[in-house]
Motif scaffolding. Sequence first.
Motif, PDB file in Angstrom:
ATOM      1  N   LYS A  70      45.621  30.358  48.729  1.00 53.07           N
ATOM      2  CA  LYS A  70      46.468  30.281  49.922  1.00 53.07           C
ATOM      3  C   LYS A  70      46.072  31.371  50.920  1.00 53.07           C
ATOM      4  O   LYS A  70      45.929  31.120  52.119  1.00 53.07           O
ATOM      5  N   GLU A  71      45.865  32.589  50.435  1.00 51.33           N
ATOM      6  CA  GLU A  71      45.479  33.692  51.317  1.00 51.33           C
ATOM      7  C   GLU A  71      44.059  33.516  51.841  1.00 51.33           C
ATOM      8  O   GLU A  71      43.774  33.783  53.005  1.00 51.33           O
ATOM      9  N   LEU A  72      43.159  33.059  50.997  1.00 47.11           N
ATOM     10  CA  LEU A  72      41.774  32.864  51.434  1.00 47.11           C
ATOM     11  C   LEU A  72      41.654  31.755  52.467  1.00 47.11           C
ATOM     12  O   LEU A  72      40.764  31.787  53.306  1.00 47.11           O
ATOM     13  N   SER A  73      42.555  30.780  52.420  1.00 52.68           N
ATOM     14  CA  SER A  73      42.494  29.682  53.385  1.00 52.68           C
ATOM     15  C   SER A  73      42.749  30.170  54.815  1.00 52.68           C
ATOM     16  O   SER A  73      42.381  29.510  55.775  1.00 52.68           O
ATOM     17  N   PRO A 130      36.452  36.444  34.140  1.00 53.76           N
ATOM     18  CA  PRO A 130      37.724  36.626  33.436  1.00 53.76           C
ATOM     19  C   PRO A 130      38.718  35.506  33.732  1.00 53.76           C
ATOM     20  O   PRO A 130      38.690  34.914  34.804  1.00 53.76           O
ATOM     21  N   TYR A 131      39.604  35.235  32.785  1.00 50.84           N
ATOM     22  CA  TYR A 131      40.617  34.195  32.918  1.00 50.84           C
ATOM     23  C   TYR A 131      41.591  34.557  34.035  1.00 50.84           C
ATOM     24  O   TYR A 131      42.032  35.705  34.147  1.00 50.84           O
ATOM     25  N   ILE A 132      41.912  33.590  34.886  1.00 55.27           N
ATOM     26  CA  ILE A 132      42.903  33.750  35.948  1.00 55.27           C
ATOM     27  C   ILE A 132      43.941  32.646  35.763  1.00 55.27           C
ATOM     28  O   ILE A 132      43.580  31.475  35.695  1.00 55.27           O
ATOM     29  N   ASN A 133      45.212  33.026  35.683  1.00 54.72           N
ATOM     30  CA  ASN A 133      46.219  31.984  35.493  1.00 54.72           C
ATOM     31  C   ASN A 133      46.410  31.194  36.793  1.00 54.72           C
ATOM     32  O   ASN A 133      46.077  31.657  37.885  1.00 54.72           O
ATOM     33  N   TRP A 134      46.951  30.005  36.669  1.00 56.95           N
ATOM     34  CA  TRP A 134      47.045  29.059  37.779  1.00 56.95           C
ATOM     35  C   TRP A 134      47.878  29.597  38.939  1.00 56.95           C
ATOM     36  O   TRP A 134      47.534  29.432  40.100  1.00 56.95           O
ATOM     37  N   ASP A 135      48.991  30.255  38.653  1.00 57.30           N
ATOM     38  CA  ASP A 135      49.861  30.765  39.716  1.00 57.30           C
ATOM     39  C   ASP A 135      49.144  31.817  40.569  1.00 57.30           C
ATOM     40  O   ASP A 135      49.248  31.820  41.788  1.00 57.30           O
ATOM     41  N   ASP A 136      48.398  32.704  39.918  1.00 58.03           N
ATOM     42  CA  ASP A 136      47.645  33.713  40.663  1.00 58.03           C
ATOM     43  C   ASP A 136      46.538  33.067  41.478  1.00 58.03           C
ATOM     44  O   ASP A 136      46.267  33.475  42.610  1.00 58.03           O
ATOM     45  N   LEU A 137      45.912  32.058  40.927  1.00 56.95           N
ATOM     46  CA  LEU A 137      44.838  31.367  41.629  1.00 56.95           C
ATOM     47  C   LEU A 137      45.374  30.653  42.879  1.00 56.95           C
ATOM     48  O   LEU A 137      44.739  30.692  43.941  1.00 56.95           O
ATOM     49  N   LYS A 138      46.539  30.042  42.769  1.00 58.31           N
ATOM     50  CA  LYS A 138      47.144  29.368  43.918  1.00 58.31           C
ATOM     51  C   LYS A 138      47.419  30.358  45.046  1.00 58.31           C
ATOM     52  O   LYS A 138      47.136  30.077  46.212  1.00 58.31           O
ATOM     53  N   LEU A 139      47.952  31.527  44.700  1.00 60.23           N
ATOM     54  CA  LEU A 139      48.221  32.543  45.714  1.00 60.23           C
ATOM     55  C   LEU A 139      46.929  33.031  46.367  1.00 60.23           C
ATOM     56  O   LEU A 139      46.856  33.205  47.583  1.00 60.23           O
TER      57      LEU A 139
END
Length: 54
Positions: free
Chosen positions: A29-32, A17-26
């Motif tokens: 960040k958490e996965l890092s 499914p499509y994920i917008n860029w802002d959600d992907l950045k968050l």
Amino acid sequence: MLVNRAIQKGKKNFQIPYINWDDLKLLLKELSKEKGLLLLETSFKDGTEVTIKL
């Protein structure tokens, strides 16, 4: 979970499914913060094993 259901139903053309860029950045960040986290571990009938870790 979506991928598992698609595989169980025998779908061969599953699309993520499509994920917008802002959600992907968050998410990234958490996965890092979770280095070494096991994301996927599977093996196939032909003996191929796949493991994906952060």
